[in-house]
Design a protein around this motif. Structure first.
Motif, PDB file in Angstrom:
ATOM      1  N   TRP A 124       0.263  -0.940   0.252  1.00 32.49           N
ATOM      2  CA  TRP A 124      -0.034   0.285   0.328  1.00 32.49           C
ATOM      3  C   TRP A 124       0.657   1.641   0.255  1.00 32.49           C
ATOM      4  O   TRP A 124      -0.103   2.287  -0.541  1.00 32.49           O
ATOM      5  N   ASP A 125       2.295   1.197   0.479  1.00 33.76           N
ATOM      6  CA  ASP A 125       2.778   2.079   0.613  1.00 33.76           C
ATOM      7  C   ASP A 125       3.619   2.937  -1.350  1.00 33.76           C
ATOM      8  O   ASP A 125       3.726   3.522  -1.328  1.00 33.76           O
ATOM      9  N   LYS A 126       3.169   1.735  -1.895  1.00 34.56           N
ATOM     10  CA  LYS A 126       3.987   1.666  -3.596  1.00 34.56           C
ATOM     11  C   LYS A 126       3.014   1.065  -4.629  1.00 34.56           C
ATOM     12  O   LYS A 126       3.043   0.124  -4.689  1.00 34.56           O
ATOM     13  N   PRO A 127       2.333   1.500  -4.004  1.00 38.38           N
ATOM     14  CA  PRO A 127       0.748   0.924  -5.267  1.00 38.38           C
ATOM     15  C   PRO A 127       1.093   1.430  -6.338  1.00 38.38           C
ATOM     16  O   PRO A 127       2.333   1.675  -6.972  1.00 38.38           O
TER      17      PRO A 127
ATOM     18  N   ASN B   8      -3.693   7.119   1.875  1.00 41.52           N
ATOM     19  CA  ASN B   8      -1.936   7.214   2.438  1.00 41.52           C
ATOM     20  C   ASN B   8      -1.626   8.809   1.893  1.00 41.52           C
ATOM     21  O   ASN B   8      -1.222   9.096   0.642  1.00 41.52           O
ATOM     22  N   GLU B   9      -1.736   9.258   3.367  1.00 41.59           N
ATOM     23  CA  GLU B   9      -1.291  11.004   2.975  1.00 41.59           C
ATOM     24  C   GLU B   9      -2.608  11.476   1.889  1.00 41.59           C
ATOM     25  O   GLU B   9      -3.562  11.343   2.091  1.00 41.59           O
ATOM     26  N   ASP B  10      -2.571  11.998   0.609  1.00 48.03           N
ATOM     27  CA  ASP B  10      -2.757  13.178   0.140  1.00 48.03           C
ATOM     28  C   ASP B  10      -3.088  12.025  -1.328  1.00 48.03           C
ATOM     29  O   ASP B  10      -3.593  11.962  -2.226  1.00 48.03           O
ATOM     30  N   ARG B  11      -2.798  10.291  -0.907  1.00 49.36           N
ATOM     31  CA  ARG B  11      -3.176   9.626  -2.679  1.00 49.36           C
ATOM     32  C   ARG B  11      -4.036   9.199  -1.880  1.00 49.36           C
ATOM     33  O   ARG B  11      -4.725   8.128  -1.325  1.00 49.36           O
ATOM     34  N   PHE B  12      -5.060   8.470  -3.473  1.00 55.27           N
ATOM     35  CA  PHE B  12      -7.008   7.973  -3.046  1.00 55.27           C
ATOM     36  C   PHE B  12      -6.016   6.692  -3.627  1.00 55.27           C
ATOM     37  O   PHE B  12      -5.454   5.757  -5.190  1.00 55.27           O
ATOM     38  N   LEU B  13      -6.444   5.245  -2.884  1.00 57.08           N
ATOM     39  CA  LEU B  13      -6.362   4.290  -3.374  1.00 57.08           C
ATOM     40  C   LEU B  13      -7.792   3.448  -3.673  1.00 57.08           C
ATOM     41  O   LEU B  13      -8.579   3.643  -2.565  1.00 57.08           O
ATOM     42  N   ILE B  14      -7.389   2.248  -4.634  1.00 59.54           N
ATOM     43  CA  ILE B  14      -8.052   1.121  -4.090  1.00 59.54           C
ATOM     44  C   ILE B  14      -7.166  -0.391  -4.527  1.00 59.54           C
ATOM     45  O   ILE B  14      -6.595  -0.596  -5.153  1.00 59.54           O
ATOM     46  N   ALA B  15      -8.688  -1.068  -3.060  1.00 62.45           N
ATOM     47  CA  ALA B  15      -7.534  -2.630  -3.323  1.00 62.45           C
ATOM     48  C   ALA B  15      -8.642  -3.225  -3.173  1.00 62.45           C
ATOM     49  O   ALA B  15      -9.686  -2.882  -3.379  1.00 62.45           O
TER      50      ALA B  15
ATOM     51  N   VAL C   2      -4.365  -6.559  -4.006  1.00 58.74           N
ATOM     52  CA  VAL C   2      -3.922  -5.385  -4.666  1.00 58.74           C
ATOM     53  C   VAL C   2      -3.726  -3.888  -4.837  1.00 58.74           C
ATOM     54  O   VAL C   2      -5.657  -3.180  -4.746  1.00 58.74           O
ATOM     55  N   TYR C   3      -2.989  -3.270  -4.346  1.00 56.96           N
ATOM     56  CA  TYR C   3      -3.044  -2.235  -4.469  1.00 56.96           C
ATOM     57  C   TYR C   3      -3.306  -0.691  -5.708  1.00 56.96           C
ATOM     58  O   TYR C   3      -2.019  -1.113  -6.630  1.00 56.96           O
ATOM     59  N   PHE C   4      -4.389  -0.173  -6.029  1.00 55.62           N
ATOM     60  CA  PHE C   4      -3.594   0.898  -7.036  1.00 55.62           C
ATOM     61  C   PHE C   4      -4.590   2.140  -6.940  1.00 55.62           C
ATOM     62  O   PHE C   4      -5.198   2.774  -6.002  1.00 55.62           O
ATOM     63  N   ASP C   5      -2.523   2.751  -7.352  1.00 56.57           N
ATOM     64  CA  ASP C   5      -3.032   4.579  -6.964  1.00 56.57           C
ATOM     65  C   ASP C   5      -3.665   5.269  -7.608  1.00 56.57           C
ATOM     66  O   ASP C   5      -3.530   5.427  -8.904  1.00 56.57           O
TER      67      ASP C   5
END
Length: 137
Positions: free
Chosen positions: A43-46, A85-92, A105-108
């Protein structure tokens, strides 16, 4: 004595974070999900895809699902989770195959949202709705 109590509280607290029956675990409620670590993106490097050609949110979903079909052959999507994650929107995406192996699997999607916000009013409205899903606790 305080140290032992602190360690016990930490172990119990961390253990409860691993328990997640609502996300991707429709088959066996009440059990801890074990994930094959080789199919667990960070999740830190999606994963960041090229969203330059998308014009509406459905195209973003199609692009994410195409990536999963191409790179996780035999897996089906069991669920999705919106996060930040901070100001990033993630979809797992929670995935599962016929052999009962699971993957996460995480996507930014931050760039996709920015691109869609420059589009028509319908796309902007949908992006606003999606962003609120990321911020719900």
């Amino acid at each position: 004595m305080k140290t032992l109590f602190g360690i016990a509280a930490l172990v119990i607290g961390c253990g409860s974070m691993l328990y997640s029956p609502a996300f991707g675990n429709e088959d066996s409620p009440g059990k801890v999900i074990t994930v094959d670590e080789s199919y667990f993106s960070n999740w830190d490097k999606p994963i960041i895809l090229d969203f330059k050609k998308i014009k509406d949110p459905s195209q973003m979903d199609d692009l994410l699902e195409e990536y999963i079909q191409k790179n996780f052959e035999g897996y089906v999507i069991r669920g999705r989770m919106f996060s930040m994650n901070e100001d990033r929107f993630l979809i797992a995406f929670s995935l599962k195959n016929d052999e009962d192996k699971k993957a996460l699997v995480y996507f930014d999607v931050t760039d996709a949202y920015q691109r869609l916000n420059r589009g028509n009013s319908e796309a902007k409205k949908k992006v606003k709705e999606l962003k609120t899903r990321h911020q719900k606790k």
